[in-house]
Design an enzyme around this catalytic site. Structure first.
Site, short mmCIF file in Angstrom:
data_model
loop_
_atom_site.label_atom_id
_atom_site.label_comp_id
_atom_site.label_asym_id
_atom_site.label_seq_id
_atom_site.Cartn_x
_atom_site.Cartn_y
_atom_site.Cartn_z
N ILE A 1 52.69 -58.07 34.65
CA ILE A 1 54.22 -58.11 34.74
C ILE A 1 54.63 -56.87 35.04
O ILE A 1 54.34 -56.07 34.44
CB ILE A 1 54.55 -58.79 33.51
CG1 ILE A 1 54.09 -60.10 33.36
CG2 ILE A 1 56.42 -58.94 33.81
CD1 ILE A 1 54.45 -61.06 34.22
N CYS A 2 55.56 -56.71 36.32
CA CYS A 2 55.94 -55.43 36.43
C CYS A 2 56.97 -54.81 35.16
O CYS A 2 57.95 -55.49 34.77
CB CYS A 2 56.74 -55.25 37.69
SG CYS A 2 57.47 -53.64 37.92
#
EC number: 2.8.1.-
Length: 128
Positions: A77-78
């Protein structure tokens, strides 16, 4: 063939994330390798453990988690996109003074370096 995916659509509201999960399952069923999935922009909502779909809807967040648990696919997940959208793990929640974390088990907060690494080591990068 080695695949990597980037998902930019939320768990609900568009077809992007569900299409990505179906594609991931098909890739693995055909004997290919899926090294990682990188969730970016609105795609970070796929890691929100507080998502609660209706009882007659498929639980996409837990679907991704199952892919991680059964197939060992890394779910990145960024971190910047996640924090802007209220998705945080325990470490970030404490650092920012938030009341709690909501990152679903199986997902990892990562930087864009994880996306770059996936792109460099796969044969095909597919974006949803």
């Amino acid at each position: 063939m080695r695949f990597a995916l980037m998902v930019t659509g939320p768990a609900y509201g568009t077809q992007q994330a569900s299409s990505a999960l179906q594609f991931a399952q098909a890739v693995l069923a055909e004997g290919h390798e899926l090294s990682s999935v990188f969730f970016y922009r609105e795609g970070v909502y796929n890691a929100n453990q507080f998502t609660s779909p209706a009882s007659d809807e498929y639980d996409l967040v837990r679907g991704w988690q199952a892919l991680n648990e059964t197939q060992g696919v890394e779910l990145h997940i960024c971190v910047a996109a996640a924090l802007r959208r209220g998705v945080a793990d325990e470490t970030e929640a404490k650092r920012l003074g938030l009341s709690g974390a909501n990152l679903q088990h199986g997902f990892t907060l990562s930087g864009l370096g994880a996306l770059a690494q996936a792109a460099l080591t796969c044969d095909r990068m597919v974006q949803f």
